[in-house]
Enzyme design. Structure first.
Site, PDB file in Angstrom:
ATOM      1  N   LYS A  42       0.813  -1.206   0.000  1.00 26.61           N
ATOM      2  CA  LYS A  42       0.000   0.000   0.000  1.00 26.61           C
ATOM      3  C   LYS A  42       0.853   1.265   0.000  1.00 26.61           C
ATOM      4  O   LYS A  42       0.404   2.339  -0.431  1.00 26.61           O
ATOM      5  CB  LYS A  42      -0.888   0.013   1.260  1.00 26.61           C
ATOM      6  CG  LYS A  42      -1.845  -1.134   1.354  1.00 26.61           C
ATOM      7  CD  LYS A  42      -2.620  -1.062   2.659  1.00 26.61           C
ATOM      8  CE  LYS A  42      -3.480  -2.283   2.847  1.00 26.61           C
ATOM      9  NZ  LYS A  42      -4.092  -2.298   4.224  1.00 26.61           N
ATOM     10  N   GLU A  98       7.804   2.384  -5.391  1.00 32.91           N
ATOM     11  CA  GLU A  98       7.729   1.868  -4.015  1.00 32.91           C
ATOM     12  C   GLU A  98       8.000   3.001  -3.021  1.00 32.91           C
ATOM     13  O   GLU A  98       8.730   3.949  -3.327  1.00 32.91           O
ATOM     14  CB  GLU A  98       8.753   0.714  -3.881  1.00 32.91           C
ATOM     15  CG  GLU A  98       9.076   0.221  -2.503  1.00 32.91           C
ATOM     16  CD  GLU A  98       7.908  -0.435  -1.771  1.00 32.91           C
ATOM     17  OE1 GLU A  98       6.784   0.064  -1.873  1.00 32.91           O
ATOM     18  OE2 GLU A  98       8.151  -1.424  -1.051  1.00 32.91           O
ATOM     19  N   ASP A 102      14.053  -1.165   2.526  1.00 34.60           N
ATOM     20  CA  ASP A 102      14.626  -1.346   3.863  1.00 34.60           C
ATOM     21  C   ASP A 102      15.568  -2.557   3.783  1.00 34.60           C
ATOM     22  O   ASP A 102      16.708  -2.422   3.355  1.00 34.60           O
ATOM     23  CB  ASP A 102      13.434  -1.546   4.812  1.00 34.60           C
ATOM     24  CG  ASP A 102      13.798  -1.663   6.268  1.00 34.60           C
ATOM     25  OD1 ASP A 102      14.906  -1.258   6.640  1.00 34.60           O
ATOM     26  OD2 ASP A 102      12.976  -2.158   7.057  1.00 34.60           O
ATOM     27  N   LYS A 130      16.577   3.130   3.136  1.00 29.34           N
ATOM     28  CA  LYS A 130      17.235   2.912   4.443  1.00 29.34           C
ATOM     29  C   LYS A 130      18.372   1.930   4.202  1.00 29.34           C
ATOM     30  O   LYS A 130      18.281   0.752   4.535  1.00 29.34           O
ATOM     31  CB  LYS A 130      16.233   2.250   5.387  1.00 29.34           C
ATOM     32  CG  LYS A 130      15.590   3.153   6.398  1.00 29.34           C
ATOM     33  CD  LYS A 130      14.962   2.300   7.477  1.00 29.34           C
ATOM     34  CE  LYS A 130      13.558   2.709   7.757  1.00 29.34           C
ATOM     35  NZ  LYS A 130      12.915   1.845   8.762  1.00 29.34           N
ATOM     36  N   VAL A 152       9.801   5.467  10.089  1.00 31.74           N
ATOM     37  CA  VAL A 152       9.161   6.684   9.585  1.00 31.74           C
ATOM     38  C   VAL A 152       7.732   6.378   9.138  1.00 31.74           C
ATOM     39  O   VAL A 152       7.412   5.231   8.826  1.00 31.74           O
ATOM     40  CB  VAL A 152       9.961   7.284   8.402  1.00 31.74           C
ATOM     41  CG1 VAL A 152      11.345   7.706   8.838  1.00 31.74           C
ATOM     42  CG2 VAL A 152      10.043   6.309   7.217  1.00 31.74           C
ATOM     43  N   ASP A 158       2.689   3.887   6.662  1.00 33.82           N
ATOM     44  CA  ASP A 158       1.814   3.799   7.823  1.00 33.82           C
ATOM     45  C   ASP A 158       2.585   3.699   9.142  1.00 33.82           C
ATOM     46  O   ASP A 158       3.730   3.264   9.189  1.00 33.82           O
ATOM     47  CB  ASP A 158       0.858   2.605   7.693  1.00 33.82           C
ATOM     48  CG  ASP A 158       1.567   1.258   7.611  1.00 33.82           C
ATOM     49  OD1 ASP A 158       2.767   1.221   7.265  1.00 33.82           O
ATOM     50  OD2 ASP A 158       0.913   0.241   7.884  1.00 33.82           O
TER      51      ASP A 158
HETATM   52  P1  5GP Z   1      11.782  -4.387   3.028  1.00 36.01           P
HETATM   53  O1  5GP Z   1      11.167  -5.601   2.432  1.00 36.01           O
HETATM   54  O2  5GP Z   1      12.702  -3.627   2.100  1.00 36.01           O
HETATM   55  O3  5GP Z   1      12.436  -4.687   4.346  1.00 36.01           O
HETATM   56  O4  5GP Z   1      10.633  -3.436   3.458  1.00 36.01           O
HETATM   57  C1  5GP Z   1       9.832  -2.818   2.580  1.00 36.01           C
HETATM   58  C2  5GP Z   1       8.498  -2.551   3.214  1.00 36.01           C
HETATM   59  O5  5GP Z   1       8.608  -2.457   4.650  1.00 36.01           O
HETATM   60  C3  5GP Z   1       7.990  -1.236   2.743  1.00 36.01           C
HETATM   61  O6  5GP Z   1       7.179  -1.402   1.630  1.00 36.01           O
HETATM   62  C4  5GP Z   1       7.241  -0.725   3.933  1.00 36.01           C
HETATM   63  O7  5GP Z   1       5.924  -1.185   3.866  1.00 36.01           O
HETATM   64  C5  5GP Z   1       7.892  -1.361   5.131  1.00 36.01           C
HETATM   65  N1  5GP Z   1       8.813  -0.484   5.853  1.00 36.01           N
HETATM   66  C6  5GP Z   1      10.161  -0.547   5.944  1.00 36.01           C
HETATM   67  N2  5GP Z   1      10.648   0.437   6.711  1.00 36.01           N
HETATM   68  C7  5GP Z   1       9.583   1.165   7.106  1.00 36.01           C
HETATM   69  C8  5GP Z   1       9.432   2.347   7.894  1.00 36.01           C
HETATM   70  O8  5GP Z   1      10.365   2.975   8.421  1.00 36.01           O
HETATM   71  N3  5GP Z   1       8.154   2.786   8.037  1.00 36.01           N
HETATM   72  C9  5GP Z   1       7.077   2.172   7.481  1.00 36.01           C
HETATM   73  N4  5GP Z   1       5.893   2.702   7.714  1.00 36.01           N
HETATM   74  N5  5GP Z   1       7.188   1.060   6.753  1.00 36.01           N
HETATM   75  C10 5GP Z   1       8.426   0.577   6.551  1.00 36.01           C
END
Ligand code: 5GP
Length: 175
Positions: A42, A98, A102, A130, A152, A158
């Site tokens: 989302k 996106e 992270d 990040k 954040v 969210d």
């Molecule tokens: P990844 O798979 O790269 O670890 O994370 C991606 C998803 O994690 C993003 O689409 C998001 O939904 C969520 N996410 C990662 N870090 C944050 C953050 O600091 N805040 C929020 N609200 N969502 C995050």
């Protein structure tokens, strides 16, 4: 804002300026081509809806959804598809949009899925990076803001429980 002790990390004005700039640059990259823009739901919805309105191109919008966060602020590491595109992507130029990268697990999963459908090209743009928390190598073509390792929310992202996506600014929870 109730419940959270936060500070403003990126203002709505700063976001708008960078999104306009990115939209103009992307428009130049796809001159004469038809593009399918895919916001990753989302979190990518707000960013993508501003971005496409800064793009002067023939484009279509499709949606794809993935989830890895449950109700907390740490990723489970497990990614699942929550919504798939409705049009075939074979031979199309695809722009994946996106909110944040992270660990990279979500993008890696979605990119693999899209590549398996043999698009003519795939480019990925993310609003926030990040980098310190990356666990897998993932190709990100455009990053709007690099941010420190802090949780954040706002501007589509969210807070725990699924709230605050409607904040105009991006805020960070104080340590
Ligand atoms: P990844 O798979 O790269 O670890 O994370 C991606 C998803 O994690 C993003 O689409 C998001 O939904 C969520 N996410 C990662 N870090 C944050 C953050 O600091 N805040 C929020 N609200 N969502 C995050």
């Amino acid at each position: 804002m109730n419940c959270y002790d936060v500070e403003k990390l990126i203002s709505a004005e700063e976001i708008a300026g960078k999104v306009r700039e990115l939209g103009r640059r992307l428009s130049g990259m796809y001159v004469g081509k038809t593009l399918v823009v895919i916001p990753l739901l989302k979190g990518g919805a707000v960013f993508a809806s501003d971005l496409i309105r800064c793009m002067d191109l023939d484009l279509q919008v499709e949606f794809i959804g993935a989830a890895s966060y449950d109700e907390g602020t740490e990723s489970s590491g497990e990614v699942r598809l929550t919504l798939d595109t409705s049009l075939p992507l074979n031979g199309r130029h695809v722009l994946l949009v996106e909110d944040i990268v992270d660990t990279g697990l979500t993008l890696a999963y979605i990119q693999k899925l899209i590549r398996s459908r043999k698009p003519a090209s795939l480019r990925t743009v993310v609003l926030l990076d990040k980098r310190a928390r990356r666990r897998v190598d993932v190709v990100v073509d455009e990053v709007v803001f690099s941010i420190p390792d802090r949780f954040v929310f706002g501007y589509g992202l969210d807070s725990p429980g699924g709230y605050h996506r409607n904040l105009a600014d991006i805020v960070a929870v104080k340590d």
